[in-house]
Design a protein around this motif. Structure first.
Motif, PDB file in Angstrom:
ATOM      1  N   ILE A   1       0.867  -1.182   0.000  1.00  8.88           N
ATOM      2  CA  ILE A   1       0.000   0.000   0.000  1.00  8.88           C
ATOM      3  C   ILE A   1       0.901   1.228   0.000  1.00  8.88           C
ATOM      4  CG2 ILE A   1      -1.797   1.270   1.234  1.00  8.88           C
ATOM      5  CD1 ILE A   1      -2.814  -1.409   0.288  1.00  8.88           C
ATOM      6  N   THR A   2       0.947   1.930  -1.137  1.00  9.11           N
ATOM      7  CA  THR A   2       1.817   3.092  -1.217  1.00  9.11           C
ATOM      8  C   THR A   2       1.208   4.280  -0.452  1.00  9.11           C
ATOM      9  OG1 THR A   2       3.063   4.498  -2.750  1.00  9.11           O
ATOM     10  CG2 THR A   2       0.846   3.903  -3.408  1.00  9.11           C
ATOM     11  N   ALA A   3       2.077   5.203  -0.041  1.00  4.58           N
ATOM     12  CA  ALA A   3       1.656   6.280   0.867  1.00  4.58           C
ATOM     13  C   ALA A   3       0.481   7.085   0.321  1.00  4.58           C
ATOM     14  CB  ALA A   3       2.841   7.199   1.151  1.00  4.58           C
ATOM     15  N   MET A   4       0.476   7.382  -0.984  1.00  5.30           N
ATOM     16  CA  MET A   4      -0.617   8.240  -1.473  1.00  5.30           C
ATOM     17  C   MET A   4      -1.970   7.552  -1.373  1.00  5.30           C
ATOM     18  SD  MET A   4      -0.208   8.297  -5.646  1.00  5.30           S
ATOM     19  CE  MET A   4       0.083   6.746  -6.517  1.00  5.30           C
ATOM     20  N   LEU A   5      -1.992   6.211  -1.482  1.00  7.26           N
ATOM     21  CA  LEU A   5      -3.287   5.526  -1.398  1.00  7.26           C
ATOM     22  C   LEU A   5      -3.734   5.377   0.049  1.00  7.26           C
ATOM     23  CD1 LEU A   5      -3.083   2.964  -4.314  1.00  7.26           C
ATOM     24  CD2 LEU A   5      -3.909   5.321  -4.276  1.00  7.26           C
ATOM     25  N   ALA A   6      -2.781   5.219   0.960  1.00  4.26           N
ATOM     26  CA  ALA A   6      -3.135   5.223   2.380  1.00  4.26           C
ATOM     27  C   ALA A   6      -3.636   6.614   2.779  1.00  4.26           C
ATOM     28  CB  ALA A   6      -1.925   4.833   3.224  1.00  4.26           C
ATOM     29  N   ALA A   7      -2.969   7.648   2.288  1.00  5.77           N
ATOM     30  CA  ALA A   7      -3.381   9.025   2.593  1.00  5.77           C
ATOM     31  C   ALA A   7      -4.752   9.312   1.987  1.00  5.77           C
ATOM     32  CB  ALA A   7      -2.342   9.997   2.048  1.00  5.77           C
ATOM     33  N   SER A   8      -4.918   8.910   0.734  1.00  3.94           N
ATOM     34  CA  SER A   8      -6.197   9.128   0.062  1.00  3.94           C
ATOM     35  C   SER A   8      -7.339   8.483   0.841  1.00  3.94           C
ATOM     36  CB  SER A   8      -6.112   8.551  -1.344  1.00  3.94           C
ATOM     37  OG  SER A   8      -7.371   8.474  -1.946  1.00  3.94           O
ATOM     38  N   ALA A   9      -7.110   7.269   1.332  1.00  2.00           N
ATOM     39  CA  ALA A   9      -8.156   6.566   2.080  1.00  2.00           C
ATOM     40  C   ALA A   9      -8.515   7.316   3.365  1.00  2.00           C
ATOM     41  CB  ALA A   9      -7.703   5.146   2.408  1.00  2.00           C
ATOM     42  N   ARG A  10      -7.527   7.836   4.057  1.00  4.70           N
ATOM     43  CA  ARG A  10      -7.809   8.568   5.288  1.00  4.70           C
ATOM     44  C   ARG A  10      -8.545   9.880   5.029  1.00  4.70           C
ATOM     45  NH1 ARG A  10      -6.373   4.704   8.180  1.00  4.70           N
ATOM     46  NH2 ARG A  10      -5.023   4.999   9.985  1.00  4.70           N
ATOM     47  N   LEU A  11      -8.209  10.494   3.889  1.00  9.16           N
ATOM     48  CA  LEU A  11      -8.805  11.798   3.569  1.00  9.16           C
ATOM     49  C   LEU A  11     -10.197  11.644   2.971  1.00  9.16           C
ATOM     50  CD1 LEU A  11      -5.588  13.302   1.974  1.00  9.16           C
ATOM     51  CD2 LEU A  11      -6.701  14.197   4.037  1.00  9.16           C
ATOM     52  N   GLY A  12     -10.461  10.547   2.294  1.00  5.63           N
ATOM     53  CA  GLY A  12     -11.724  10.327   1.605  1.00  5.63           C
ATOM     54  C   GLY A  12     -11.442   9.678   0.271  1.00  5.63           C
ATOM     55  N   ALA A  13     -11.501  10.481  -0.794  1.00  2.00           N
ATOM     56  CA  ALA A  13     -11.176   9.956  -2.133  1.00  2.00           C
ATOM     57  C   ALA A  13     -10.650  11.082  -3.021  1.00  2.00           C
ATOM     58  CB  ALA A  13     -12.401   9.296  -2.756  1.00  2.00           C
ATOM     59  N   PRO A  14      -9.574  11.751  -2.599  1.00  2.92           N
ATOM     60  CA  PRO A  14      -9.072  12.879  -3.401  1.00  2.92           C
ATOM     61  C   PRO A  14      -8.472  12.454  -4.738  1.00  2.92           C
ATOM     62  CG  PRO A  14      -7.560  12.411  -1.598  1.00  2.92           C
ATOM     63  CD  PRO A  14      -8.801  11.580  -1.355  1.00  2.92           C
ATOM     64  N   LEU A  15      -8.155  11.153  -4.897  1.00  4.36           N
ATOM     65  CA  LEU A  15      -7.603  10.653  -6.156  1.00  4.36           C
ATOM     66  C   LEU A  15      -8.662   9.880  -6.942  1.00  4.36           C
ATOM     67  CD1 LEU A  15      -4.130   9.463  -4.783  1.00  4.36           C
ATOM     68  CD2 LEU A  15      -4.734  11.694  -5.756  1.00  4.36           C
ATOM     69  N   GLY A  16      -9.922  10.270  -6.772  1.00  7.29           N
ATOM     70  CA  GLY A  16     -11.037   9.534  -7.375  1.00  7.29           C
ATOM     71  C   GLY A  16     -11.203   9.745  -8.869  1.00  7.29           C
ATOM     72  N   HIS A  17     -10.427  10.656  -9.442  1.00  7.93           N
ATOM     73  CA  HIS A  17     -10.419  10.868 -10.890  1.00  7.93           C
ATOM     74  C   HIS A  17      -8.953  10.758 -11.331  1.00  7.93           C
ATOM     75  CE1 HIS A  17     -12.372  12.386 -14.534  1.00  7.93           C
ATOM     76  NE2 HIS A  17     -11.343  13.190 -14.700  1.00  7.93           N
ATOM     77  N   ASP A  18      -8.652  11.005 -12.586  1.00  8.67           N
ATOM     78  CA  ASP A  18      -7.280  10.886 -13.092  1.00  8.67           C
ATOM     79  C   ASP A  18      -6.300  11.677 -12.212  1.00  8.67           C
ATOM     80  OD1 ASP A  18      -8.494   9.514 -15.171  1.00  8.67           O
ATOM     81  OD2 ASP A  18      -8.495  11.249 -16.503  1.00  8.67           O
ATOM     82  N   PHE A  19      -5.117  11.103 -12.006  1.00  4.89           N
ATOM     83  CA  PHE A  19      -4.162  11.754 -11.090  1.00  4.89           C
ATOM     84  C   PHE A  19      -2.734  11.407 -11.485  1.00  4.89           C
ATOM     85  CE2 PHE A  19      -2.771   8.088  -8.583  1.00  4.89           C
ATOM     86  CZ  PHE A  19      -3.785   7.176  -8.821  1.00  4.89           C
ATOM     87  N   CYS A  20      -1.789  12.113 -10.859  1.00  2.05           N
ATOM     88  CA  CYS A  20      -0.381  11.810 -11.083  1.00  2.05           C
ATOM     89  C   CYS A  20       0.364  11.772  -9.757  1.00  2.05           C
ATOM     90  CB  CYS A  20       0.261  12.831 -12.023  1.00  2.05           C
ATOM     91  SG  CYS A  20       0.325  14.489 -11.357  1.00  2.05           S
ATOM     92  N   ALA A  21       1.518  11.148  -9.783  1.00  2.00           N
ATOM     93  CA  ALA A  21       2.390  11.039  -8.612  1.00  2.00           C
ATOM     94  C   ALA A  21       3.757  11.592  -8.989  1.00  2.00           C
ATOM     95  CB  ALA A  21       2.508   9.581  -8.177  1.00  2.00           C
TER      96      ALA A  21
END
Lengths: 244, 244
Positions: free
Chosen positions: B113-133
Motif C-alpha cells: 500500500i503506497t503512501a498516497m493511497l493510504a493518505a487518500s483513504a484517510r482523507l476520503g477519495a481525493p484521487l477519485g479521478h485521473d491523477f499523477c504522482a
C-alpha cells in the motif's frame, strides 16, 4: 446508530494481496455490497448478507450501502484494487453529499493494492519515476479531455497507467489513444499489457507502441506506457529513478 | 543457486496494511535488507539476519542484496509503501542491469500500500479521478523538470500526489512548488497534508493553496492537491468521478 460503512479494496484478485485490515472488516460485516464479480470473491457465512449489483449503478449502490449503515448494519462496500482509484469511494462520497446529515455516518476507507501497482510489480518497476493514472473510459468525461490529458502527460515525461482501456461498447477509442501516444512518444516507446494480474488468467505482454494493437487490451487489462527512459533488463521492464 | 530476492512493500506503517504475501516472504527469508527505519519494523527471529543501511545508498544496497541472493540466501529488500513507487524496485533493476547474468537471479516484486493511497483513504477519495504522482526531491532530476511537470499536470487537470515534498537539505523548493501551483490552479484549490499515515504520529490537514504553508510538510508527509472539482463533504475530501 451503531452501524458503519467500510469502503474496502480487495486488491487485484489473489487473496494473499488482501490486507488484514480489509479481512477484519469483512469478518465483522453483516452486509457486503458491490459489483457482482467482486462480491463473488467473498465466502458466504451465517450472519452475512451479500448484495451483488450490476455495473454502472455505482450511485444507487452507494445509496443502498448508506441506507444499510444508517439502519445499524455493518456494511462493507467492496471494490477490486483500491477503492480510491477509479472505484467506489468517490461514488459513496457523491451519494453522501446529497444526504442532509453526512456527519451522521461512520465511514472508513480501507486501501487495497490497485491494479497498476500489482501490474507494475509483475512487470518489474515501470512506474519507478513520476507517473500518472488515467481512466480511458469516457462514460463520465468527454473523450476530447482524455486526448488532451494523454498529450500533456506524454509531454510531461510521465510513465502512464491506463485503467479501463477498452470495452465492447467503445472498441475504437483505445486505437485512437495508441495513435496519439505514437505521435507524442514515438514508435519505440515501451508499452505493457497486464491482464487479470494475480489471477489464474494473468497474461503479461510488453512490446513497443509501434507494434501495439488495440486487441492486446480488454476491460481486465491495465496498460502501462513507459517514459522515455523505460527499458528492459532480462524479462523485466523498469523505469530508472534518474531523469535529465 | 536456490537463493531468491523479493522486493517487498511494507505499506505505510500499520501492520494491518502488510499483505499476507509480503508476510509470507518475510517468514521464509534468511536476510532482510533496507533503509534503517524500515528494517526496524521487522521483528528479529532466529535464522534471520537484518541488514539496515543508511538513506541515499540505494544502489549499494541493491548490489548487496543481489550478492546475497546469488550466494543462495533468501533475501527480502524492504521498502515502505509500495516498492515500485519511489522505492527500491527500480534501484534493484538498475543494479541488475550492470550484472553479466541478470537472468540468473530469482526475483519477485511484492506490491504494498503506497503512501498516497493510504493518505487518500484517510482523507476520503481525493484521487477519485485521473491523477499523477511526482517525487518532489531533486536528488535524481533537475528542479526545472519538476517545475515543468507541475505546470503540465495542473493544465491536464490531474489531482496530484507529491512524495518527498520537503527535507532539511532543500527547505525552499516546496515553497516554490506551492507558488507554481497557486499560479496554475488558483488560491482556492484544495491541498491536503497527510503525515505518517496509519502510525501513532499520523496527522491530517486539509486547506487551500492560498493558505498552505511549506512548514505543513516534512519528509514523512504525502501532499495531495485536488483537481478543479475536488471538494469537501463533512470531514472528507473527495474528487468526483465525473469531469466536463
Amino acid at each position: 446508530m451503531s452501524g458503519w460503512l467500510a469502503i474496502a479494496g480487495l486488491g487485484p484478485g489473489d487473496e494473499a494481496l488482501v490486507t488484514p485490515e480489509v479481512r477484519a472488516a469483512l469478518d465483522q460485516a453483516t452486509d457486503v455490497v458491490g459489483y457482482i464479480p467482486y462480491v463473488a470473491r467473498i465466502p458466504p457465512r451465517e450472519g452475512l448478507t451479500l448484495h451483488p449489483s450490476d455495473n454502472r449503478v455505482e450511485l444507487d449502490r452507494a445509496d443502498f450501502a448508506l441506507d444499510l449503515a444508517g439502519s445499524g448494519r455493518r456494511v462493507v462496500v467492496v471494490s477490486s484494487g483500491d477503492p480510491g482509484v477509479f472505484a467506489m469511494a468517490a461514488a459513496v462520497f457523491e451519494a453522501l453529499e446529497r444526504r442532509p446529515d453526512p456527519a451522521a455516518f461512520d465511514i472508513r476507507v480501507l486501501p487495497g493494492i490497485t491494479a497498476m501497482l500489482a501490474a507494475s510489480a509483475r512487470l518489474g518497476a515501470p512506474l519507478g519515476h513520476d507517473f500518472c493514472a488515467i481512466n480511458l473510459s469516457d462514460n463520465l468525461k468527454p473523450w476530447a479531455l482524455i486526448e488532451e490529458r494523454l498529450r500533456l502527460a506524454a509531454r510531461a515525461g510521465f510513465a502512464m497507467a491506463f485503467y479501463n482501456p477498452r470495452s465492447k461498447s467503445r472498441p475504437h477509442q483505445f486505437s485512437r489513444a495508441l495513435e496519439i501516444l505514437r505521435e507524442e512518444c514515438g514508435s519505440d516507446r515501451l508499452i505493457s499489457f497486464a491482464r487479470a494480474v494475480s489471477t489464474p488468467e494473468e497474461e503479461l505482454l510488453t512490446t513497443t507502441l509501434g507494434a501495439a494493437r488495440p486487441e492486446m487490451a480488454d476491460m481486465r487489462t491495465v496498460v502501462i506506457v513507459g517514459n522515455p527512459a523505460t527499458r528492459r533488463v532480462g524479462r523485466w521492464v523498469y523505469t530508472p529513478r534518474r531523469a535529465e
